[in-house]
Design a protein around this motif. Structure first.
Motif, PDB file in Angstrom:
ATOM      1  N   CYS A 237     -35.028  66.443  73.938  1.00  0.00           N
ATOM      2  CA  CYS A 237     -34.451  65.203  73.425  1.00  0.00           C
ATOM      3  C   CYS A 237     -34.550  64.122  74.500  1.00  0.00           C
ATOM      4  O   CYS A 237     -34.150  64.341  75.648  1.00  0.00           O
ATOM      5  N   MET A 238     -35.079  62.972  74.134  1.00  0.00           N
ATOM      6  CA  MET A 238     -35.231  61.858  75.064  1.00  0.00           C
ATOM      7  C   MET A 238     -34.089  60.849  74.968  1.00  0.00           C
ATOM      8  O   MET A 238     -33.953  59.980  75.822  1.00  0.00           O
ATOM      9  N   ASN A 239     -33.276  60.971  73.933  1.00  0.00           N
ATOM     10  CA  ASN A 239     -32.255  59.962  73.649  1.00  0.00           C
ATOM     11  C   ASN A 239     -30.854  60.572  73.722  1.00  0.00           C
ATOM     12  O   ASN A 239     -30.439  61.280  72.802  1.00  0.00           O
ATOM     13  N   PRO A 240     -30.086  60.311  74.784  1.00  0.00           N
ATOM     14  CA  PRO A 240     -28.742  60.885  74.904  1.00  0.00           C
ATOM     15  C   PRO A 240     -27.793  60.434  73.802  1.00  0.00           C
ATOM     16  O   PRO A 240     -26.796  61.088  73.523  1.00  0.00           O
ATOM     17  N   ALA A 241     -28.122  59.317  73.146  1.00  0.00           N
ATOM     18  CA  ALA A 241     -27.273  58.828  72.050  1.00  0.00           C
ATOM     19  C   ALA A 241     -27.249  59.799  70.882  1.00  0.00           C
ATOM     20  O   ALA A 241     -26.299  59.808  70.098  1.00  0.00           O
ATOM     21  N   GLN A 242     -28.266  60.653  70.746  1.00  0.00           N
ATOM     22  CA  GLN A 242     -28.283  61.659  69.688  1.00  0.00           C
ATOM     23  C   GLN A 242     -27.046  62.558  69.788  1.00  0.00           C
ATOM     24  O   GLN A 242     -26.452  62.944  68.780  1.00  0.00           O
ATOM     25  N   THR A 243     -26.663  62.906  70.996  1.00  0.00           N
ATOM     26  CA  THR A 243     -25.474  63.733  71.208  1.00  0.00           C
ATOM     27  C   THR A 243     -24.216  62.895  71.269  1.00  0.00           C
ATOM     28  O   THR A 243     -23.192  63.235  70.664  1.00  0.00           O
TER      29      THR A 243
ATOM     30  N   LEU B 127     -26.395  55.482  76.048  1.00  0.00           N
ATOM     31  CA  LEU B 127     -25.469  56.287  75.256  1.00  0.00           C
ATOM     32  C   LEU B 127     -25.292  55.769  73.833  1.00  0.00           C
ATOM     33  O   LEU B 127     -24.618  56.400  73.012  1.00  0.00           O
ATOM     34  N   GLY B 128     -25.875  54.622  73.523  1.00  0.00           N
ATOM     35  CA  GLY B 128     -25.820  54.104  72.161  1.00  0.00           C
ATOM     36  C   GLY B 128     -24.425  53.789  71.688  1.00  0.00           C
ATOM     37  O   GLY B 128     -24.135  53.859  70.490  1.00  0.00           O
ATOM     38  N   CYS B 129     -23.571  53.428  72.599  1.00  0.00           N
ATOM     39  CA  CYS B 129     -22.157  53.193  72.293  1.00  0.00           C
ATOM     40  C   CYS B 129     -21.775  51.789  72.741  1.00  0.00           C
ATOM     41  O   CYS B 129     -22.204  51.324  73.805  1.00  0.00           O
ATOM     42  N   THR B 130     -20.955  51.124  71.944  1.00  0.00           N
ATOM     43  CA  THR B 130     -20.463  49.802  72.332  1.00  0.00           C
ATOM     44  C   THR B 130     -19.239  49.970  73.229  1.00  0.00           C
ATOM     45  O   THR B 130     -18.172  50.398  72.772  1.00  0.00           O
ATOM     46  N   PHE B 131     -19.396  49.669  74.499  1.00  0.00           N
ATOM     47  CA  PHE B 131     -18.282  49.744  75.448  1.00  0.00           C
ATOM     48  C   PHE B 131     -17.672  48.349  75.561  1.00  0.00           C
ATOM     49  O   PHE B 131     -18.198  47.474  76.250  1.00  0.00           O
TER      50      PHE B 131
END
Length: 835
Positions: A538-544, A572-576
């Protein structure tokens, strides 16, 4: 790990103050940075937002995380609903009105029936999730990098007023909690534990005859979850303060109750649960431990490598050796259950058996470059999908795989049914035999010959079960349709683009011992086992990570070294919504920070790989390290880019007498971190280093970036009066995962402009490892020390911007070698006089 060195907890020094209407009890008068952190965390919790917190070691980060989250949870419990801001209340009311309007609009639309059902179902799920979030009090999950650090967090919790009212649970592995000496001696405890526990359960429900039970080993410490929970609730009641893993193990031994299962039994009632954070990130572990993060506050402490853990949790890797063991286990299961007409289980075993044998065949037939120690074959996206299709892992097989996994997951219950059936049969046979003259139940009443004992159903071993589960998780993530897809336009966006298929061949290096082995290793001859692996990466940590932040109330990612922080915001694909970068509580006069770009012979210290192979460069580095050790007393840490680089440099320094010179001139004892050290060996190394560092002679510890020494070890005061870093620890170009990740980011930026480029990601990995090593020095407000970076490339403004803030702002302007060392000497003299 950030432990607090302020005054020990004392009611006279305790402080209570209001942050955004929330009363927070703190065991000391807080520093300004601590108040600022509490403000950020409280705001995030009140608004159901996510946070990034970077706060240097020694600033009491852990204590702030605990007090802020527990204070918010306590107030929420008192008012029987989450304590939220007026802004969020208004937002909830507005969303409710909007939701009503949306439903009316949906009813008027003439869409495809399948689309309508899908949209309605998604809206209903979202509405239910939001309702649970509003009505329920979030529990807290506190994830830390290692089991060892859990004890340090518990130590901080004990200082607070919240300790007495907090229901704690610690989730840990068998390697730290098993008290069965028979199992503790084994290299892998999971399978034996499950075998003994299964036998004890069979005995407890009367599944076998008494004579048969005696022939099967059981674990005398295991009991049902209710009994375990009652037993360990006594630990809660009897403990003077919050208990930790060591307390639980001692309690388990004293009362003959398994700590592993006993601590898990407390999970349901706990208000805060502590565990290594891979337990929270890894879907397999999360499911096995019964962790549900819905509506929870999730804290990741010491989370500087969370991106890597996320990618690993979504990836599938299997070796040929593992495949052989797994297919053997599946074969045993098929033979056993085929005779009992358990067609679903046989079908499931056959399905996975064929897949893994096909993978093994590909590994065996692939042509690798045998001249290299490590060689790889990577596939394009199109070729990857074709290859997976040929293995029976194409998109159309995803549902079939899921169903077969479900069949195998019922093995435990099927085994129990079988054992119960055997037990009932034995009882009947026993009754019949007693009626004809009292023959033993294990003998035929007519022939008198001993009947064969019904054998225990074979089990799928722990490692095989993990591999099958991980394969299912990875395939599910690959083919899951994204919410951004528009079925009406025929779009089927999935996670396929986030994965890469690689086949690998490498030599797994054995531990070198003896003069001959070390000599061979020094000249590049490696002894070890040949390994071939199938890797679906997996190349995209946002998947997890999306599985965490989309369901949790609030996620807090914290560390002493998140810098460069930009990659965290995008990877991380997250809005901080809340980002905090704190300064150090240490006064600037106690920090000496310098970039040394030239050595005593005016040779430029550019640590790129080609330069590092030059003998003159190696000698110059050795001279610099020696000069620093002559000036700085007590303990000195020195970090290298890799074990290979460290071994080459140390070998050269030994040959030139530089190592002996350091020992003779400075009197320091020299220690070296070795690759693959076990826990006991590592503890022994640290113990000896601490002893010498705190003694009159001092010590020098040679270590590597990303190694054990650089991660969460406390080198306070005399244990580290200086940290020396050699080079910039860029990940190796030879690592296939690094090359693929760089390429992935460059491609993905075409559809996600927020994502950092491959080069920016690459640099972030290097500087995060550098910053983590630099943070080993100066651990609390009263500490002092020197930070010395040996690489001229760090003088560039781009590089300086990537150095963690509290060090960057304290860098001295002097760059010439001799003046820098003179200023270092004056710095040390001034602080030695103070001591």
């Amino acid at each position: 790990m950030d432990t607090n060195h302020q005054l020990e907890s004392d009611p006279n020094h305790a402080s209570s103050f209001s942050v955004l209407g929330l009363e927070i009890d703190f065991p000391f008068e807080p520093y300004g940075i601590q108040k600022a952190m509490m403000n950020h965390i409280t705001r995030a919790l009140m608004n159901r937002q996510h946070s990034l917190i970077e706060s240097p070691t020694g600033t009491g980060k852990t204590l702030v995380l605990l007090c802020s989250s527990l204070a918010w949870q306590k107030k929420s419990m008192a008012q029987d609903k989450p304590f939220i801001s007026s802004k969020m209340i208004n937002s909830i009311n507005a969303d409710a009105d909007s939701e009503s309007d949306s439903m009316e609009w949906l009813q008027e639309e003439e869409e495809e029936e399948t689309t309508k059902r899908a949209d309605k179902r998604r809206d209903e799920n979202n509405n239910k999730r939001d309702k649970r979030r509003i009505d329920c009090i979030p529990r807290i999950y506190y994830g830390i990098r290692t089991h060892r650090q859990i004890g340090q967090v518990i130590h901080e919790l004990r200082k607070t007023s919240y300790a007495s009212s907090t229901k704690v649970c610690i989730l840990s592995g068998r390697e730290r909690t098993c008290i069965n000496e028979q199992i503790r001696q084994l290299p892998s405890r999971d399978d034996k534990c499950q075998e003994l526990v299964s036998a004890r359960r069979s005995k407890r429900v009367g599944a076998c005859s008494s004579k048969r039970i005696k022939q099967h080993e059981t674990c005398r410490f295991h009991c049902d979850s209710r009994t375990a929970a009652r037993a360990f609730q006594e630990l809660d009641r009897n403990s003077v303060s919050v208990w930790d893993i060591e307390d639980a193990v001692e309690f388990g031994r004293k009362h003959s109750v398994c700590p592993y299962y006993g601590m898990r039994a407390l999970h349901e009632q706990a208000t805060i649960t502590f565990c290594p954070y891979n337990y929270l990130l890894d879907p397999t572990i999360r499911k096995g431990m019964g962790i549900n993060l819905l509506n929870s506050i999730v804290i990741f402490d010491e989370a500087h490598n969370i991106e890597d853990v996320c990618r690993q949790s979504a990836s599938f890797v299997v070796s040929q050796k593992q495949i052989v063991n797994l297919t053997k286990s599946l074969g045993n299961l098929m033979n056993f259950y085929a005779k009992r007409d358990q067609t679903n289980i046989v079908s499931g075993c056959k399905f996975f058996d064929q897949i893994f044998k096909a993978i093994n065949k590909i590994l065996a037939e692939t042509q690798f470059n045998t001249q290299l120690r490590e060689s790889f074959v990577s596939y394009s996206q199109a070729d990857m999908l074709t290859k997976l299709e040929s293995l029976g892992l194409g998109r159309e097989y995803a549902l079939t795989l899921k169903n077969h996994l479900k069949n195998l997951s019922n093995l435990a219950s099927v085994s129990s049914d079988h054992e119960r059936m055997v037990g009932e049969g034995s009882s009947v046979s026993g009754s019949e035999s007693s009626n004809v003259g009292g023959a033993d139940a294990s003998e035929s009443p007519r022939s008198g010959r001993r009947r064969a004992e019904p054998r225990q159903p074979p089990k799928l071993d722990f490692e095989s079960a993990r591999l099958i589960n991980q394969l299912a998780i990875t395939i599910n993530l690959m083919y899951a349709v994204s919410e951004e897809s528009n079925p009406m336009l025929g779009e089927q966006t999935s996670g396929v683009r986030d994965f890469r298929l690689v086949l690998c061949r490498f030599v797994e290096q054995a531990q070198t011992s003896g003069v001959l082995s070390r000599g061979l290793a020094a000249v590049g001859i490696v002894c070890g086992k040949l390994v071939k692996e199938f890797r679906l990466l997996c190349m995209n940590p946002a998947q997890t990570f999306k599985q965490i932040h989309e369901t949790a109330w609030s996620v807090i990612v914290a560390s002493g070294t998140l810098a460069p922080i930009e990659s965290f915001k995008t990877e991380l694909g997250c809005t901080f919504a809340n980002i905090f970068e704190g300064s150090h509580v240490v006064k600037s006069k106690n920090i000496f920070a310098s970039i040394i770009g030239t050595g005593p012979n005016n040779l430029t210290l550019n640590g790129c790989y080609n330069n590092s192979m030059q003998l003159a460069f190696q000698d110059e580095l050795g001279a610099v390290v020696g000069d620093i050790c002559l000036i700085v007393p007590n303990g000195v840490l020195c970090f290298f880019p890799s074990y290979d680089r460290m071994n080459k440099l140390v070998s050269r320094w030994q040959g030139r007498g530089l190592i002996t010179g350091v020992e003779l001139k400075s009197g320091k004892h020299i220690f070296r971190e070795q690759k693959g050290l076990g826990a006991n060996e590592f503890e022994h190394l640290l113990s000896n280093y601490y002893r010498c560092a705190n003694g009159p002679s001092g010590a020098l510890l040679l270590a590597v970036y990303r190694g054990k020494v650089s991660e969460g070890i406390n080198f306070a005061d005399r244990a580290a009066r200086a940290v020396i870093t050699i080079g910039i620890p860029y990940p190796s170009f030879g690592e296939i995962g690094v090359a693929l990740k760089r390429n992935y980011n460059d491609i993905a930026r075409s559809t996600n402009s927020n994502l950092v480029s491959g080069q920016a990601w690459y640099e972030a990995q290097a500087f995060r490892a550098l910053n983590q090593a630099l943070g080993r020095c100066i651990r609390h407000a009263g500490d002092w020390g020197a930070i010395l970076m040996l690489d001229s490339r760090l003088h560039s403004n781009r590089s300086k911007a990537s150095i963690t803030k509290w060090i960057r702002v304290n860098l001295i302007d002097e760059t010439a070698y001799t003046p820098v060392l003179e200023r270092l000497r004056q710095f040390v003299i001034a602080h030695n006089d103070d001591e």
